[in-house]
Design a protein around this motif. Structure first.
Motif, PDB file in Angstrom:
ATOM      1  N   ASP A 166       0.842  -1.193   0.000  1.00  0.00           N
ATOM      2  CA  ASP A 166       0.000   0.000   0.000  1.00  0.00           C
ATOM      3  C   ASP A 166       0.878   1.244   0.000  1.00  0.00           C
ATOM      4  N   LEU A 171      -3.278   1.311  -5.184  1.00  0.00           N
ATOM      5  CA  LEU A 171      -2.472   0.133  -5.505  1.00  0.00           C
ATOM      6  C   LEU A 171      -2.926  -1.096  -4.716  1.00  0.00           C
ATOM      7  N   HIS A 314       7.607   0.781  -6.625  1.00  0.00           N
ATOM      8  CA  HIS A 314       6.765   1.881  -7.106  1.00  0.00           C
ATOM      9  C   HIS A 314       7.533   3.200  -7.130  1.00  0.00           C
ATOM     10  N   VAL A 328       0.803   2.492 -11.198  1.00  0.00           N
ATOM     11  CA  VAL A 328      -0.209   1.638 -10.586  1.00  0.00           C
ATOM     12  C   VAL A 328      -0.743   0.627 -11.594  1.00  0.00           C
ATOM     13  N   MET A 331       1.654  -2.249 -12.077  1.00  0.00           N
ATOM     14  CA  MET A 331       1.572  -3.196 -10.967  1.00  0.00           C
ATOM     15  C   MET A 331       0.294  -4.039 -11.059  1.00  0.00           C
ATOM     16  N   TYR A 332      -0.819  -3.425 -11.482  1.00  0.00           N
ATOM     17  CA  TYR A 332      -2.042  -4.184 -11.730  1.00  0.00           C
ATOM     18  C   TYR A 332      -1.798  -5.273 -12.774  1.00  0.00           C
TER      19      TYR A 332
END
Length: 461
Positions: A166, A171, A314, A328, A331-332
């Motif tokens: 987090d 995210l 990140h 983000v 990362m998804y």
């Protein structure tokens, strides 16, 4: 799939709606009580942002369980199993600890103890791992202490993995939503595909978890208006772990007809039984890699492995030029690839095309990582549905509503060619060092585009 899917969709929608509607009042409450901690050096956001978003998510969890208890196809879960009550008890305890931490910043050891107690509460009420499938051996029954220790370990690891990831707006909620969607597909297939009743509670838990995340994401996407805080991250981590624990060790391989053929074929066919254990690890995969890299980096530099820094994945995505939103989404992408690739391979483990698709998508992800300054432009007909940064320039070379190009942190690179278009289309974003004061919005690129004049304000809020 029929009627049960509609019941799950109704439960998901009610959970998402309640979470979404509660988040606004919770944000005002967090501001009123002062749950807005000061910005730390490693934070990415630029201005104090209220926490306590977990209050709204817990309300969505309660609403989802209440609705499911009154639906014809789902009320049997509450009649035949005590696991929903165990989940609610553990979630209430971990949520309360998270709320106190968001407001008063309690000690890390106290939080760890609270996580272990919440897991123990669920174990006492029957939500525990009973046995494990071992390839080539079969099912191995666990003693009460072994099952308790394994359950507590899985809960604590998952909670802290979600808390660890987090770090950017939206995210953690998005990655947990992706992992829970993959878990839902798997557990639903076990229940209605193989008629395994033990998978029913886990299917309900994952549907509710998706609703909690989807209802909170509109408020938490960049630029975030509210953070979930530990009250939210620990809560969704516990629900994610509860779904895995509910189905792990209770899936009957004989009911799935996995032991046909040779021992090698049976061992290979046992892969679907391990998916409940592997799916929580899909959300841990990226944070675990980040953790290992952080320990190596800090040790190499002569620092403590627990020293905070700005070297996480990140942070590195922002430093190489990716915008906050694109970091983000990247990362998804990797979370979805790992989670759904695992589920797809468990269903058709003998199909080569699944491996080829995963390899191809991995190559696409690597290309996206190497193109940090590429900004796609939406077609004219779709411009009203996308953020302003993805719209084409106007006739005068400016974004609609933009005061000036400097408000977006852009600059014209020397020697840049027009290639038949306005030169403004080739203006690039100039990254701003995170943590600089005076720039509003939780962003690593510049001020909020919808409020271009706010950067002129001199008064503190």
């Amino acid at each position: 799939m029929g009627q049960p899917v509609r019941d799950y969709l109704l439960t998901l929608c009610v959970t998402a709606a309640v979470t979404y509607l509660l988040t606004g009042p919770v944000r005002k409450f967090a501001i009123a009580v002062g749950a807005m901690p000061a910005i730390r050096a490693r934070d990415v956001h630029r201005e104090p942002t209220p926490r306590l978003g977990g209050i709204a998510m817990f309300g969505g969890l309660c609403a989802g369980l209440i609705v499911a208890d009154h639906l014809y196809n789902l009320d049997g879960v509450f009649q035949l199993s005590n696991e929903p009550r165990a989940l609610l008890s553990g979630a209430a305890l971990i949520w309360l600890i998270g709320v106190l931490d968001d407001k008063f910043e309690i000690d890390a050891l106290i939080k760890l103890g609270g996580q272990m107690i919440a897991a123990a509460v669920m174990v006492i009420q029957g939500l525990t791992i009973l046995w494990l499938p071992i390839p080539g051996i079969g099912t191995v029954a666990l003693t009460q202490w072994q099952g308790t220790l394994l359950t507590v370990a899985l809960v604590v690891i998952t909670i802290n993995a979600v808390n660890f990831v987090d770090g950017l707006d939206g995210l953690a909620a998005g990655m947990v939503c992706i992992a829970s969607a993959a878990s839902f597909l798997y557990t639903y297939r076990l229940w209605y595909g193989h008629m395994i009743e033990a998978a029913a509670p886990a299917t309900l838990f994952t549907a509710i978890l998706m609703g909690m995340c989807l209802g909170f994401l509109p408020h938490n996407m960049h630029p975030a208006r509210i953070f979930m805080g530990d009250s939210g991250s620990m809560l969704i981590g516990l629900v994610l772990a509860a779904g895995a624990i509910s189905v792990t060790g209770q899936v009957d391989p004989d009911a799935m007809k996995l032991f046909a053929g040779s021992e090698r074929e049976a061992t290979h066919a046992m892969l679907p039984v391990f998916i409940p254990l592997l799916l929580p690890l899909t959300i841990i995969a990226i944070p675990a890699a980040d953790l290992v890299l952080a320990i190596v980096r800090r040790t190499w530099n002569g620092q403590s492995p627990f020293a905070a820094d700005r070297g996480h994945l990140h942070h590195r995505l922002l430093e190489i030029g990716h915008s906050h939103s694109r970091a983000v989404l990247i990362m998804y992408f990797w979370s979805a690839l790992i989670a759904f690739g695992t589920v797809g391979y468990s269903v058709h483990s003998a199909s080569l095309w699944i491996v080829l698709v995963i390899v191809g998508l991995s190559a696409v992800g690597l290309v996206l990582l190497l193109m940090p300054r590429f900004t796609p432009r939406a077609p004219r007909w779709a411009e009203r549905f996308v953020p302003p940064r993805y719209r084409r320039r106007g006739h005068h070379g400016k974004e609609p509503g933009a005061a000036s190009s400097s408000a977006y942190g852009t600059q014209q690179e020397p020697g840049e060619t027009q290639m038949g278009q306005d030169a403004d289309e080739y203006q690039e974003r100039r990254p701003v060092v995170a943590g600089v004061s005076g720039v509003n919005g939780a962003t690593a690129i510049g001020p909020r585009s919808r409020l271009p004049e706010r950067h002129k304000a001199d008064t503190a809020r």
